[in-house]
Design an enzyme around this catalytic site. Structure first.
Site, short mmCIF file in Angstrom:
data_model
loop_
_atom_site.label_atom_id
_atom_site.label_comp_id
_atom_site.label_asym_id
_atom_site.label_seq_id
_atom_site.Cartn_x
_atom_site.Cartn_y
_atom_site.Cartn_z
N GLY A 126 18.47 -33.29 -22.38
CA GLY A 126 19.01 -34.37 -21.99
C GLY A 126 18.92 -34.97 -20.23
O GLY A 126 19.16 -33.87 -19.45
N GLY B 129 -3.27 -66.10 -18.56
CA GLY B 129 -4.20 -64.76 -18.30
C GLY B 129 -4.67 -64.40 -16.85
O GLY B 129 -4.86 -63.01 -16.81
N GLU C 49 19.27 -42.97 -14.83
CA GLU C 49 20.52 -43.15 -15.23
C GLU C 49 20.24 -43.69 -16.75
O GLU C 49 21.58 -43.91 -16.34
CB GLU C 49 21.40 -44.17 -14.25
CG GLU C 49 21.44 -44.10 -12.99
CD GLU C 49 20.61 -42.97 -11.98
OE1 GLU C 49 20.58 -42.18 -12.68
OE2 GLU C 49 20.06 -43.64 -11.24
N THR D 88 18.16 -34.33 -14.68
CA THR D 88 17.21 -34.30 -16.07
C THR D 88 15.94 -33.21 -16.15
O THR D 88 15.44 -33.15 -15.07
CB THR D 88 15.98 -36.01 -16.09
OG1 THR D 88 16.87 -36.70 -15.91
CG2 THR D 88 15.16 -35.78 -17.05
N GLU D 89 15.76 -32.89 -17.53
CA GLU D 89 15.31 -31.62 -17.37
C GLU D 89 14.21 -32.06 -18.06
O GLU D 89 14.17 -32.50 -19.03
CB GLU D 89 15.96 -30.19 -17.85
CG GLU D 89 16.92 -29.79 -17.25
CD GLU D 89 17.90 -28.12 -17.67
OE1 GLU D 89 18.54 -28.18 -16.73
OE2 GLU D 89 17.49 -28.45 -18.84
N GLN E 232 3.63 -64.37 -19.75
CA GLN E 232 3.45 -65.22 -20.70
C GLN E 232 3.27 -66.65 -20.66
O GLN E 232 1.72 -67.18 -20.27
CB GLN E 232 4.01 -66.01 -21.94
CG GLN E 232 3.75 -66.00 -23.67
CD GLN E 232 2.14 -65.06 -23.68
OE1 GLN E 232 2.38 -63.82 -23.66
NE2 GLN E 232 2.06 -65.36 -24.95
N ILE E 233 3.96 -67.05 -19.29
CA ILE E 233 4.06 -68.28 -19.34
C ILE E 233 2.64 -68.49 -18.30
O ILE E 233 1.68 -69.51 -17.25
CB ILE E 233 5.77 -69.31 -18.32
CG1 ILE E 233 6.45 -69.14 -19.31
CG2 ILE E 233 4.80 -70.10 -17.18
CD1 ILE E 233 7.63 -69.69 -18.53
N HIS E 234 2.35 -67.17 -17.06
CA HIS E 234 1.49 -66.90 -16.38
C HIS E 234 0.21 -67.03 -17.25
O HIS E 234 -0.55 -67.79 -16.53
CB HIS E 234 1.69 -66.03 -15.39
CG HIS E 234 2.20 -65.96 -14.67
ND1 HIS E 234 3.97 -66.03 -14.58
CD2 HIS E 234 1.89 -66.42 -12.56
CE1 HIS E 234 4.22 -66.55 -13.06
NE2 HIS E 234 2.92 -66.07 -12.44
#
Length: 387
Positions: free
Chosen positions: A127, A336, A359, A122-123, A332-334
């Site tokens: 790309g 706050g 990748e 990667t640069e 979301q179930i957990h």
């Protein structure tokens, strides 16, 4: 070399993930660094050479077997997961075009854990493929390399950078090179990047190459083989493996969310009694099961010797996006309490975002898949016209 049954490997990995790996996770999050002792422990236990052939010093597990273990490893801290994944994948690139001498210099020491290398594609201004801009020109027995690479993982510990560049004056897939650039190469400057959002402790680097001199003897394959080393040797199986790491992290997220739903009581009853929570759990479980089968389909094809470029892209695209959906619902179930750093689901939520970049993004995978769909449609149309 120690011989184990696959069942023994599974039991060993499960015990490690639940015990030592969990303790390491707390230390890594607290200190912001991955200790060298983690690397040593993973190597000593044989976890970094599970997929490599026995002839090369590995344990010779099939790709399917390795991925089933990787699913378990993916419940670990993100940085530890990355170590296991990369070290069990990169040998393919190194070995794909290595000469006999390079097998002894690079491949076998890498598999044995005596040498660390990292994928360097990667640069900043291009790309991650045929538009690479880093160039090389040959001067006698050396290449003189100029350019930049960034977001290069393990930049703090790598002995060599498996660097992809192109001969000056070439474009596209022509003239690409795969060079093993030593860390102390003249003209190579390594700058460490800011800490990432997740995978705490994994150091990424920005490499600047200014007339960097690399021996021709460090070239894997011939001039023009660079992208083949990158894509055929590493990216296809690595994309598939990333898909399985998403499955493992998602399964861990589901397990945590389910346990929380069963134990958290509000308004006099557990969350698990709420229909909306049940619907989310059902969606999460189905998403995970679908991704797992898509990944294993690609893995079986690789074990059978087939090309999996499109299958790998499908597996990675679906699994990485699945992981986002599952971790979002799990958090979301957990509620706050899950948002605080004392919660494991908070770390999983942060770590999950990285896989969508590794990748190639989902958009890159979609381009690969769409090209295949269109090529097949064109071929079918031509057959009809001839008929």
């Amino acid at each position: 070399m120690q011989t184990r049954t696959f069942a023994e490997w599974m039991a060993d990995v499960d015990a490690y993930v639940a015990g030592p790996a969990a303790a390491w996770a707390q230390q890594i999050e607290t200190t912001g660094a991955v200790p060298q002792a983690v690397w040593q422990e993973l190597n000593d236990r044989g976890y970094l050479r599970l997929a490599a052939p026995r002839d090369f010093g590995g344990f010779g597990l099939t790709f399917v077997e390795y991925l089933r273990l990787l699913e378990r490893f993916a419940a670990m801290h993100g940085s530890m997961r990355v170590i296991v994944h990369v070290m069990n994948s990169l040998w393919r690139s190194l070995a794909s075009k290595a000469s006999l001498g390079q097998m002894e210099r690079f491949v076998k020491p890498f598999i044995a854990g005596q040498l660390r290398a990292t994928f360097t594609l990667t640069e900043p201004n291009s790309g991650s493929g045929a538009d690479i801009k880093t160039t090389a020109r040959r001067e006698g027995d050396e290449y003189v390399v100029n350019g930049e690479k960034w977001m290069i993982i393990f930049s703090d510990v790598a002995d060599y950078f498996l660097l992809f560049c192109r001969l000056e004056g070439t474009s596209g897939g022509e003239g690409t090179l795969a060079l093993m650039v030593p860390r102390d190469a003249m003209g190579l400057q390594i700058e460490y990047m800011a800490p990432a959002m997740g995978v705490t402790g994994t150091q990424h680097g920005h490499l600047r190459l200014s007339n960097c001199r690399v021996p021709v003897a460090n070239r894997l394959g011939e001039e023009g083989d660079g992208l083949e080393v990158a894509f055929r040797g590493f990216l296809d199986p690595s994309r598939t493996a990333i898909g399985m790491t998403c499955v493992g992290a998602a399964q861990r997220s589901l397990d945590l969310a389910t346990e929380h739903a069963l134990t958290r009581v509000t308004f006099g009853q557990p969350l698990a009694k709420r229909q909306v929570i049940q619907m989310w759990l059902a969606e999460m479980a189905t998403d995970i099961a679908a991704a797992r089968q898509l990944v294993l389909h690609a893995a079986r094809k690789l074990d059978e010797g087939h090309s999996i470029t499109v299958d790998a892209s499908m597996a990675k695209m679906f699994a990485t996006e699945m992981l986002q959906r599952v971790t979002d619902k799990a958090l979301q179930i957990h509620g706050g309490p899950g948002y605080f750093q004392s919660s494991e689901i908070e770390r999983l939520y942060r770590d999950a975002r990285m896989q969508r970049f590794e990748e190639g993004t989902s958009e890159i995978q979609k381009m690969v898949i769409a090209r295949d769909v269109l090529d097949k449609a064109k071929a079918a149309r031509e057959r009809r016209n001839r008929g």
